[in-house]
Each structure stands twice: as structure tokens, then as C-alpha cells.
Design an enzyme around this catalytic site. Structure first.
Site, mmCIF file in Angstrom:
data_model
loop_
_atom_site.group_PDB
_atom_site.id
_atom_site.type_symbol
_atom_site.label_atom_id
_atom_site.label_comp_id
_atom_site.label_asym_id
_atom_site.label_seq_id
_atom_site.Cartn_x
_atom_site.Cartn_y
_atom_site.Cartn_z
ATOM 1 N N ASP A 1 -67.223 23.322 48.207
ATOM 2 C CA ASP A 1 -67.267 22.040 48.902
ATOM 3 C C ASP A 1 -65.878 21.532 49.261
ATOM 4 O O ASP A 1 -64.899 21.825 48.570
ATOM 5 C CB ASP A 1 -67.964 20.988 48.034
ATOM 6 C CG ASP A 1 -69.430 21.291 47.819
ATOM 7 O OD1 ASP A 1 -70.056 21.870 48.714
ATOM 8 O OD2 ASP A 1 -69.932 20.950 46.739
ATOM 9 N N ARG A 2 -65.823 20.734 50.296
ATOM 10 C CA ARG A 2 -64.561 20.172 50.777
ATOM 11 C C ARG A 2 -63.847 19.377 49.680
ATOM 12 O O ARG A 2 -62.633 19.385 49.590
ATOM 13 C CB ARG A 2 -64.859 19.294 51.991
ATOM 14 C CG ARG A 2 -63.651 18.742 52.669
ATOM 15 C CD ARG A 2 -64.054 18.047 53.964
ATOM 16 N NE ARG A 2 -62.916 17.342 54.492
ATOM 17 C CZ ARG A 2 -62.948 16.088 54.910
ATOM 18 N NH1 ARG A 2 -64.072 15.415 54.883
ATOM 19 N NH2 ARG A 2 -61.874 15.520 55.371
#
Length: 180
Positions: free
Chosen positions: A45-46
Site C-alpha cells: 500500500d501507498r
């Protein structure tokens, strides 16, 4: 011979090479890796940091990313509150999420690891303590570690993937990569 890259993905970087359709430019793998023909084996995930493997071998990519192969992934998670034995036991036995129960996991409280500073830093609240855990899972559902820690009452503040199978981040600085 398959090519394998171990990349230490910084916070805020997308696990893809392009960011089409976003109204604002976001950092992607192409800002850090200029190697033709390699693709991420899985996602990170970012808002998570750490190990992302990239390869030019489709079979290797599938073996790393596909949950049926049960490749172990170890995360270092800074969580809100002082996690106790009961919460750790729940993580070990598997917790029920909205998409079903998780597999059993390895979970233990650890001393704060010697990591690089995160940019931006996590939000610290003086009235609420935090601690670190190591969590090893063998599946990779969307935001799974964050959902697991929240399910036992300890939301994740910072998440760093340290290991995938036999590969670790050891010696790879944030934003840097090396051949595996």
C-alpha cells in the site's frame, strides 16, 4: 536467468510504474527504478513502507504473490496502545475480518526496531502509548495487517514489510534497490 530486484519502497510511493488518471502527480516505482521488463510481485500500500520484490519472470512473480503458495511475509508494525498477550494470541490464531477469517500468523511484541525516520512522521499522541510488533502472515489480502491489528484493538500507526520468503530489507535504504 530470472532477474529479481529488492526495493525498499518509501512511504507515499505507489507499487506501480505509472499513475494514470490521478489529478495530482504521485510518486511511483518509475521514480526509483529504471530497469526495463520488471514488474512487482505483489503490492504494498501507498501508506506502507518496505520490501517490494520485482521480477521479469512470470512464474517467480506468481510464486511470490499468489496466496496458494503461502509465501511468508514479515511486517514490523508500530501499533497504538500497549499490546498484550491476549491480543497477540488472537493474531496468532487468526482473526475474523469482514472478508472471513485469516490464517494463523506469527505475532510477537518487539523492541522498537532501528529503522529510518518516516517522512512524514507518524502522528504521536502523548496520552496514548504505542509499541512495536512483528507479524508474519502467509496470505496477502488488501490492507490485511492493518485490519488485523485494528480487529484486536490496536490500530497500525506505521507498517514496514521486512521480509518476503527468504528475502529481507537488510542493507537496502529507503528508495534504494539491489539485485536479489
Amino acid at each position: 536467468m530470472a532477474r529479481l530486484i529488492l526495493f525498499n519502497k518509501p512511504f507515499g510511493v505507489l507499487s506501480q510504474f505509472t499513475d494514470r488518471g490521478s489529478p495530482t502527480k504521485r510518486a511511483t516505482l518509475s521514480d526509483y527504478i529504471d530497469v526495463p521488463g520488471v514488474y512487482p510481485a505483489g503490492r504494498l500500500d501507498r501508506d506502507s513502507e518496505g520490501l517490494l520484490l520485482l521480477t521479469d519472470d512470470g512464474k517467480l512473480q506468481a510464486r511470490i504473490a499468489d496466496p496458494k503458495f503461502k509465501t511468508a511475509k514479515t511486517y514490523l508494525a508500530q501499533v497504538e496502545g500497549e499490546i498484550g498477550d491476549e491480543a497477540l494470541a488472537s493474531l496468532r490464531s487468526g482473526v475474523t475480518l469482514n472478508d472471513g477469517p485469516t490464517r494463523t500468523a506469527e505475532a510477537e511484541r518487539i523492541d522498537p526496531p532501528d529503522l529510518w525516520p518516516r517522512d512524514p512522521p507518524i502522528r504521536v499522541r502523548k496520552a496514548i502509548p504505542d509499541c512495536w510488533i512483528s507479524l508474519t502472515i502467509t496470505e496477502g489480502r488488501n490492507r490485511q495487517v492493518r485490519r488485523m491489528t485494528a480487529a484486536v484493538g490496536h490500530p497500525t500507526l506505521r507498517l514496514v514489510r521486512w521480509r518476503i520468503g527468504e528475502w529481507t530489507l537488510d542493507g537496502v535504504a529507503p528508495g534504494e534497490w539491489r539485485e536479489g
